[in-house]
Design a protein around this motif. Sequence first.
Motif, short mmCIF file in Angstrom:
data_model
loop_
_atom_site.label_atom_id
_atom_site.label_comp_id
_atom_site.label_asym_id
_atom_site.label_seq_id
_atom_site.Cartn_x
_atom_site.Cartn_y
_atom_site.Cartn_z
N PRO A 118 -94.12 -40.34 -7.61
CA PRO A 118 -95.07 -41.97 -8.08
C PRO A 118 -93.58 -42.74 -8.97
O PRO A 118 -93.41 -42.14 -9.66
CB PRO A 118 -95.94 -40.14 -8.41
CG PRO A 118 -95.59 -39.47 -8.41
CD PRO A 118 -94.20 -38.92 -8.56
N GLU A 141 -96.96 -28.91 -7.84
CA GLU A 141 -97.11 -30.03 -8.74
C GLU A 141 -95.73 -30.03 -10.03
O GLU A 141 -95.76 -28.79 -10.14
CB GLU A 141 -98.21 -30.64 -9.78
CG GLU A 141 -100.06 -30.79 -7.92
CD GLU A 141 -100.26 -31.25 -8.97
OE1 GLU A 141 -100.70 -30.98 -10.14
OE2 GLU A 141 -101.89 -31.71 -8.18
N PHE A 146 -95.77 -43.47 -3.06
CA PHE A 146 -94.71 -42.00 -3.27
C PHE A 146 -93.51 -42.56 -2.72
O PHE A 146 -93.59 -42.36 -1.73
CB PHE A 146 -95.75 -41.27 -2.91
CG PHE A 146 -97.43 -41.12 -3.64
CD1 PHE A 146 -97.88 -40.18 -4.45
CD2 PHE A 146 -98.49 -42.02 -3.45
CE1 PHE A 146 -98.37 -39.99 -5.44
CE2 PHE A 146 -99.96 -41.39 -3.93
CZ PHE A 146 -99.69 -40.88 -5.26
N MET A 168 -95.26 -34.82 -11.19
CA MET A 168 -97.14 -35.40 -11.14
C MET A 168 -97.20 -35.83 -12.91
O MET A 168 -96.39 -35.36 -13.26
CB MET A 168 -97.81 -34.52 -11.03
CG MET A 168 -99.39 -34.71 -11.05
SD MET A 168 -99.62 -36.51 -10.39
CE MET A 168 -99.32 -36.08 -8.82
N TYR A 201 -103.08 -39.80 -6.82
CA TYR A 201 -102.55 -38.83 -6.28
C TYR A 201 -104.07 -37.97 -5.81
O TYR A 201 -103.63 -38.27 -4.57
CB TYR A 201 -101.97 -38.02 -7.00
CG TYR A 201 -101.33 -36.84 -6.25
CD1 TYR A 201 -100.82 -36.23 -5.49
CD2 TYR A 201 -101.98 -35.95 -7.35
CE1 TYR A 201 -99.80 -35.33 -4.52
CE2 TYR A 201 -101.34 -34.44 -6.41
CZ TYR A 201 -100.47 -34.24 -5.30
OH TYR A 201 -100.52 -33.08 -5.38
#
Lengths: 340, 317
Positions: A187, A168, A121, A142, A152
């Motif tokens: 991510p 998100e 992350f 996300m 996650y």
Amino acid sequence: MSHRTLLPLLLLVVLLVVTGCTNTAPTSTSPEVTKVTMRLQWLPQFQFAGYLVAEARGYYRDAGLDVTILPGGPDAIPLPLVATGADTFGSTGADTILISREQGIEVVALATWFQASPVAFMVHRDSGIRSPQDFVGRRVGMFYGDNVETEYRALLAATGVDPASVIEIPGDYSLAPFLERRADVWPVYATDQPYTARAAGADIDLILARDYGVELMGDVLFTTAEFARNNPNTVRAFVQATLRGWQEALNDPAAAIEIILARSPDFDRGHLEFEAAETIKLLRYGIGERCVGASDRAVWQKEAQLLRSLGVLKSDIDPETVLLTDAVDEYYRSQGIECR
Amino acid sequence: MVEKHSSPAHTVLPTRQLPAELTSTMEHYVKIEKKGEHRDEGVDFASLFPPHDQCMVRYGAMVKTTPHNLFRRLGPALLLGVALVIGLEWGLPAAGIPAYLLPTPSRVINAALQPEVRLIYHTGATASAALLGLAIGICIALTLAIAFIFVRPLEDALYPWILLGQSLPSVALAPLLTIWLGDGIAPRAAMAALFASFPLLIATISGLRRPAPEQLAMMQAYGASQWQILRMLRLPAALPFIFSGLRVAGALAVIGALVGELAGAGRGLGYLITTSTYRLATDRAFAAVAAAAGLALVLHGIFLLLERIIVFWERER
């Protein structure tokens, strides 16, 4: 077009008839399939150096195989392609193997390459985000349905962060929203994208789920249980030639990079060097320190339990039922190396 | 004589009664047209269109390509293009917009020229998929449209499904096409064919149905067979429609091939866009987009040229 759509259908019918009528193990007289395809998850980069080196150096050919390596893409996903028989072998996440078994897709993992997850992350260093607890009230990129989402959710569960407290933002493989600070946490594949972010001038930090007790694995090599049952020699030959390829890529990453660049001249050498260094760390993690590609039953068990506790898996899956590691084990035994 | 939309279409619309939305430019050409005396010979195809479209058809047909005319038509667009390029080249760095968000035109040109980007190679891959798909799409569309003329029940059975098919998001088929058709050119050509065939089919069907009942009745009265009616009346009447359908199909075939490649391919402009976006090499992605646009434009130009040669009566009038 008609014969192209008819052919797979015909094959399916023939296959069903053959398996339905005989229903016995193949005898030594039935020739095995030696013309096979290998579907990667993404572009032919260092993440797949083992396959690419094995192909370039002729290890597959030496083993009597005719292998075609095919790139993945946003919609060229190995699991459906292999499960439907469009491709023979594929590369995917360990979690995908466990989940697919629950969906009734009979695939088996032949080798575990990434002993630790490549997911990280990424945060801007000046954002003040140091741990998952700091995600609260922040915007996190996300990719729904991806293994990134699994990791996650596991990370939030392990650190007691309420998912509802995090905003998100749906994203994709482009880093632009993160670099433009439309998201605070993004991510990424730690082996690859931090280089891109730094090259674009970002000062970044990485938060790794395994630092918070979330032990997930990454890339594994897989095929269907049926193909493995009917073509044991092809499977063994493919796995062992790939292992040879990986060993050479680890011993001489620079030569592997040359092979990759020859295949895709548009790749960046510096980028590949970064990817090589980070990829080797993941391959050498845990049991991979001694035996690259080996599967640690305990780690697989832990991953299955973790996925179960997150509700990603609805039932207990015994990793033993999805692992077919004879070829890897035999490879190291023959070299006198004890993996466990 | 009062012209109505619903009146038999074979009556020629007197130019003085052209609708009020005529611009002064149009009137200029209408004046030229008045001098022409060959109105009454043969089928007046423009009269098959509703009044406003008649103006467009005549307008398009009458413009002679002199350098002066060419500049009048393209000059403003060219000037705007040049201004845009200069504005972006100076404005983007001045506004502090990073190259990975929006690269300057010079960066894009530079990326296009880098040998390792292999723009020509990737353009060639996309072009082959688009052309193969377009060829398949044209065959399917024309065959179906003609079959519909001869076998009405076929049209009744298929047409609603074709309309439904057109509204399906073909993009969602991309991953399945790879599973069904494997790698290589097949899934991308199939996607291109899918994109290209629908508009051409719809255009051809309406074109073939264009002749007025009186015209058909006359052919029948002279004992013309269905095949002769198709060859002598329906097809010539449909050609302008077919060509406008082809121009749309050409551009869509390129988009279809691109969509197939974006889903996952080892080469082609779609591959270049995916990989470049992943690596934040936005200049390369823009170079690929420009090449795709160029490809679509070339196809458009080819069909325009073919139209001028084949549908000569539209030009001569």
